[in-house]
Design a protein around this motif. Structure first.
Motif, PDB file in Angstrom:
ATOM      1  N   LEU A  61     -25.061  -5.218 -42.330  1.00 44.63           N
ATOM      2  CA  LEU A  61     -24.653  -5.107 -43.943  1.00 44.63           C
ATOM      3  C   LEU A  61     -23.217  -4.981 -44.332  1.00 44.63           C
ATOM      4  CD1 LEU A  61     -26.701  -1.999 -44.747  1.00 44.63           C
ATOM      5  CD2 LEU A  61     -27.179  -4.420 -46.249  1.00 44.63           C
ATOM      6  N   ILE A  62     -22.974  -4.641 -42.583  1.00 43.33           N
ATOM      7  CA  ILE A  62     -21.460  -5.181 -42.716  1.00 43.33           C
ATOM      8  C   ILE A  62     -21.211  -6.443 -42.635  1.00 43.33           C
ATOM      9  CG2 ILE A  62     -19.462  -4.541 -40.988  1.00 43.33           C
ATOM     10  CD1 ILE A  62     -20.798  -2.004 -40.928  1.00 43.33           C
ATOM     11  N   ILE A  63     -21.856  -6.488 -41.945  1.00 42.96           N
ATOM     12  CA  ILE A  63     -21.442  -8.864 -41.349  1.00 42.96           C
ATOM     13  C   ILE A  63     -21.372  -8.985 -43.247  1.00 42.96           C
ATOM     14  CG2 ILE A  63     -22.433 -10.818 -40.546  1.00 42.96           C
ATOM     15  CD1 ILE A  63     -23.131  -9.062 -37.656  1.00 42.96           C
ATOM     16  N   ALA A  64     -22.749  -9.466 -43.828  1.00 39.78           N
ATOM     17  CA  ALA A  64     -23.412  -9.537 -44.766  1.00 39.78           C
ATOM     18  C   ALA A  64     -21.783  -9.462 -46.108  1.00 39.78           C
ATOM     19  CB  ALA A  64     -24.984  -8.488 -45.220  1.00 39.78           C
ATOM     20  N   PHE A  65     -21.692  -7.845 -46.366  1.00 43.15           N
ATOM     21  CA  PHE A  65     -20.545  -7.903 -47.078  1.00 43.15           C
ATOM     22  C   PHE A  65     -19.478  -8.531 -46.416  1.00 43.15           C
ATOM     23  CE2 PHE A  65     -23.592  -5.019 -48.809  1.00 43.15           C
ATOM     24  CZ  PHE A  65     -23.420  -5.386 -50.091  1.00 43.15           C
ATOM     25  N   SER A 149     -22.456   1.550 -45.137  1.00 42.95           N
ATOM     26  CA  SER A 149     -22.851   0.510 -44.414  1.00 42.95           C
ATOM     27  C   SER A 149     -22.431  -0.427 -45.968  1.00 42.95           C
ATOM     28  CB  SER A 149     -24.193   0.083 -43.548  1.00 42.95           C
ATOM     29  OG  SER A 149     -24.333   0.574 -42.709  1.00 42.95           O
ATOM     30  N   CYS A 150     -22.651  -0.602 -46.159  1.00 48.34           N
ATOM     31  CA  CYS A 150     -21.962  -1.643 -47.986  1.00 48.34           C
ATOM     32  C   CYS A 150     -20.326  -1.441 -48.387  1.00 48.34           C
ATOM     33  CB  CYS A 150     -22.894  -1.099 -49.025  1.00 48.34           C
ATOM     34  SG  CYS A 150     -25.110  -1.835 -48.760  1.00 48.34           S
ATOM     35  N   LEU A 151     -20.410   0.235 -48.458  1.00 48.89           N
ATOM     36  CA  LEU A 151     -18.995   0.072 -47.905  1.00 48.89           C
ATOM     37  C   LEU A 151     -18.148   0.080 -47.271  1.00 48.89           C
ATOM     38  CD1 LEU A 151     -19.400   3.672 -49.828  1.00 48.89           C
ATOM     39  CD2 LEU A 151     -18.662   1.555 -51.030  1.00 48.89           C
ATOM     40  N   LEU A 152     -18.327   0.515 -46.163  1.00 46.19           N
ATOM     41  CA  LEU A 152     -18.062  -0.464 -45.104  1.00 46.19           C
ATOM     42  C   LEU A 152     -17.443  -2.012 -45.120  1.00 46.19           C
ATOM     43  CD1 LEU A 152     -16.208   0.539 -42.521  1.00 46.19           C
ATOM     44  CD2 LEU A 152     -18.468   0.119 -41.177  1.00 46.19           C
TER      45      LEU A 152
END
Length: 732
Positions: A61-65, A149-152
């Motif tokens: 999720l961190i990579i994707a965002f 994770s999305c916020l990060l």
């Protein structure tokens, strides 16, 4: 000659999994309950799968965002939201259609402790927002981990040197995928152990009772997984049906066998990206769409999670009613938002919302071991749909051809109709709809044998030789403890189909007599005459007497050995009027039956009906109400434990315990005012019996209904066919 091991190694993973499934079923059926020795193998396999998921989820999720810009992120979530709504619509159609196949049924249930406990409140705040992400990671609170994770990842979007963090994370994810692929190759072994344990230990009686729910659930999951959801993808993308199902095949089988779609998230993401590559539709944006939507949408109410809503119409069916069309609309409108939490939180709320017996939730809990497999199957396919349709929407290769969409829609409708018709015929043929719970209650027998007990069916004569003796002396000289009983007081004391006096109070009284070193002698009583019978010595003790002011001036009571909960017995169609204190206190024109004398339950009456316009009607005993001889009464106020047993004999009635904070009613042994030392002895025995577990054992046997369940080990070929490991019984 081909080496069998080499042949096994050349088999596809799917074939190996199916072989493990077949061997596991065979072993479980052959061995039975001893197959539990494989539990460590199953646990190790599950934990190996679980250990990689959360680390992969966080970094992916961190990579994707982090690798996309804000505009792309908005498009991903806009596309994901649209797809989610479409999935909800098609799933709702399945949830409404399949219960049409249910045949008519009349039912009831034993008392359940869930009746007196309010549903756990739904807290989206606790579920999605955490003050400590490490705590959420340790407790597997997935929605909170996803939000963090999305916020990060969003925080990384605008950083100029973000690649220095993203690059090692990609390497980390690649390593986790390799580990996961290795563990997936162990699936045949894990499946063998898991299925063998299920086949050898599952409660066949419970499965038989819920067979219609299992059949509907499995059919709905397969219909969505193998037909409707893939058609959603093929209707608007260049992918074929075979490709959509094919890329998910191994992951679907793994999710099915392990009861978890969560542990195959890495595989679903990688297989979806591989399909995009095969069609040369793979780029950074499509990768991000897949890597974001699959794990994020896992935490929303998807098709798999929503399938457990089928338990509501099936629960209504088990309770002898059918949900109306407007109730199905409410089921979808209320059910979908409630599934932002777990089913264990949502279902009690929904059962109460639809006025269904809360004890149905006790039936749901053990079903998850089986329905969870189909839930996971549909969830895994739904996540593939999110990933592929999301990538199509973001990257622009979605094609909205009206004719192609119409053909897919028609195929979905026809497939659903065929399934409903088939299920109607199948359920009509295999489901036993005969009502026999009243017979099960009447067949109950004693948990402990007391062969020297004496049961009088009429009042014995006075014994002048014991006149003037203190009760304890009289008991010892006579050699028996005379115990009052009501032969029609389900489930405390009643005559079973064999003509024996049985029940919760009966067995506890026999245990009391045994501790005094005398036999139990049961004497039938009328409740209004009880004080006089105790005073004259015709009865020494009377179990099951409520602690209420009505009795305080008439007899002595021991310390409580049991605490009941005051509830209301009502006809099924009137249940909604009695669900809450608020509803009771704002009702008008009610007529409520109360037993013997209203003074003894006045606190309950005042608490439940305070401020309402209600008329109380005194009735000596509630059997006339259940037999339908008092149609003017809207309900009867009595302990829920009693009422549950009576509703089994009269299944058109149900039990309601108004919430919150229902009234509790302690009960004890009644004795004469001059009982003296006998009161002390009984008090000491009650303390002993409670601490030794005797009261709980009889409670579970008679009130919770364990006495209707077989104590025999699970059937197995080894034990029941071949006779291996079976104790030799000369009587057999």
């Amino acid at each position: 000659m081909v080496n069998p091991l080499a042949r096994l190694c050349r088999m596809s993973l799917s074939s190996q999994i199916l072989l493990g499934l077949a061997l596991g079923i065979a072993l479980g059926l052959f061995v039975g309950e001893p197959v539990r020795v494989l539990q460590p193998v199953a646990d190790i396999y599950i934990r190996l799968l679980q250990m990689t998921v959360l680390p992969y989820l966080v970094t992916s999720l961190i990579i994707a965002f982090g690798q996309i810009n804000l505009a792309d992120a908005k498009r991903i979530f806009s596309s994901g939201g649209s797809i989610l709504v479409v999935v909800w619509i098609v799933t709702a159609a399945v949830l409404v259609s399949l219960p049409l196949a249910l045949p008519k049924l009349l039912s009831a249930a034993f008392f359940s402790e869930a009746l007196v406990h309010p549903a756990e409140p739904l807290s989206l705040t606790d579920l999605y927002f955490t003050a400590n992400p490490f705590d959420s990671l340790s407790r597997n609170v997935v929605p909170a981990v996803v939000v963090f994770s999305c916020l990060l990842g969003i925080g990384l979007m605008a950083l100029p040197d973000k690649e220095s963090l993203l690059a090692p994370m990609r390497t980390w994810n690649a390593a986790i995928v390799r580990i996961t692929e290795f563990i997936i190759n162990l699936t045949p072994i894990g499946v063998f152990a898991i299925v063998a344990i299920a086949a050898g230990t599952v409660n066949l009686a419970m499965l038989a009772k819920l067979e219609a729910y299992f059949i509907l659930f499995a059919a709905a999951a397969l219909l969505l997984t193998l037909w409707i959801l893939p058609l959603l993808v093929t209707a608007v993308t260049p992918f074929s049906y075979r490709e959509v199902v094919g890329i998910a095949r191994d992951a679907l089988l793994t999710a099915f066998m392990t009861n978890s779609a969560f542990i195959v998230l890495p595989i679903l993401i990688e297989r979806s990206k591989a399909l995009l590559k095969r069609h040369q539709l793979h780029d950074e944006r499509s990768d991000s769409a897949v890597e974001v939507l699959i794990p994020v949408m896992f935490n929303f109410p998807n098709a798999g999670k929503l399938l457990t809503l089928l338990f509501i119409p099936c629960g209504a069916w088990l309770s002898g009613r059918v949900l109306e069309a407007d109730e199905y609309a409410s089921l979808i409108a209320v059910g979908i938002p409630s599934y932002f939490a777990k089913a264990q939180v949502a279902l009690p709320f929904l059962l109460d919302y639809f006025g269904l017996p809360i004890d149905l939730f006790e039936l749901y809990l053990p079903t998850a071991a089986l329905t969870g497999k189909f839930d996971s199957l549909a969830t895994a396919m739904n996540l593939v749909v999110f990933g592929l349709l999301g990538a199509a929407g973001i990257c622009g290769f979605a094609k909205f051809d009206p004719r192609r969409i119409a053909r897919a829609f028609l195929a979905m409708v026809v497939g659903t109709v065929i399934v409903v018709v088939f299920l109607r015929l199948l359920l009509g043929a295999v489901v036993n709809t005969d009502y026999d719970l009243d017979a099960s209650l009447k067949r109950m027998h004693r948990a402990t044998l007391h062969p020297d007990s004496v049961v009088h069916h009429s009042m014995p004569d006075l014994e002048p030789e014991y006149a003037g003796l203190a009760p304890l002396q009289r008991i010892r000289q006579r050699g028996s403890l005379r115990i009052g009983y009501d032969p029609n007081n389900l489930p405390m004391s009643f005559i079973n189909e064999s003509g024996d006096l049985v029940g919760f109070d009966v067995e506890l009284s026999e245990d009391l007599a045994e501790s005094l070193g005398v036999r139990a002698e049961f004497v039938p009583i009328g409740w209004p005459q009880l004080p006089q019978l105790l005073e004259t010595g015709l009865v020494d003790v009377m179990p099951g007497v409520w602690f209420r002011p009505y009795w305080f001036s008439l007899l002595r009571l021991s310390r409580p050995y049991f605490t009941a909960t005051m509830g209301l017995a009502v006809r099924d169609d009137r249940r909604d009027r009695f669900q809450s204190l608020y509803a009771l206190r704002h009702s008008s024109g009610l007529k409520i039956g109360v037993p013997l004398d209203s003074a003894q339950i006045r606190p309950s009456m005042e608490y439940y009906f305070k401020g309402s316009d209600v008329e109380f009607v005194t009735v000596e005993f509630w059997d006339t109400f259940f037999r339908g001889e008092l149609p003017e009464l809207d309900g009867f106020l009595l302990p829920a434990e009693h009422a549950s047993a009576w509703t089994m004999v009269h299944p058109h009635y149900t039990v309601v315990v108004p919430q919150p904070n229902p009234v509790r009613v302690p009960t004890g042994f009644a004795m004469a005012f001059d009982a003296g030392p006998l009161v002390d002895v009984v008090n000491e025995w009650v303390l002993f019996a409670d601490e030794a577990g005797q009261v709980r054992t009889q409670y579970e046997h008679w009130i919770l209904g364990d006495g209707t369940q077989s104590r025999e080990p699970r059937w197995s070929i080894m034990r029941n066919v071949l006779g291996w490991g079976r104790e030799t019984n000369p009587a057999n």
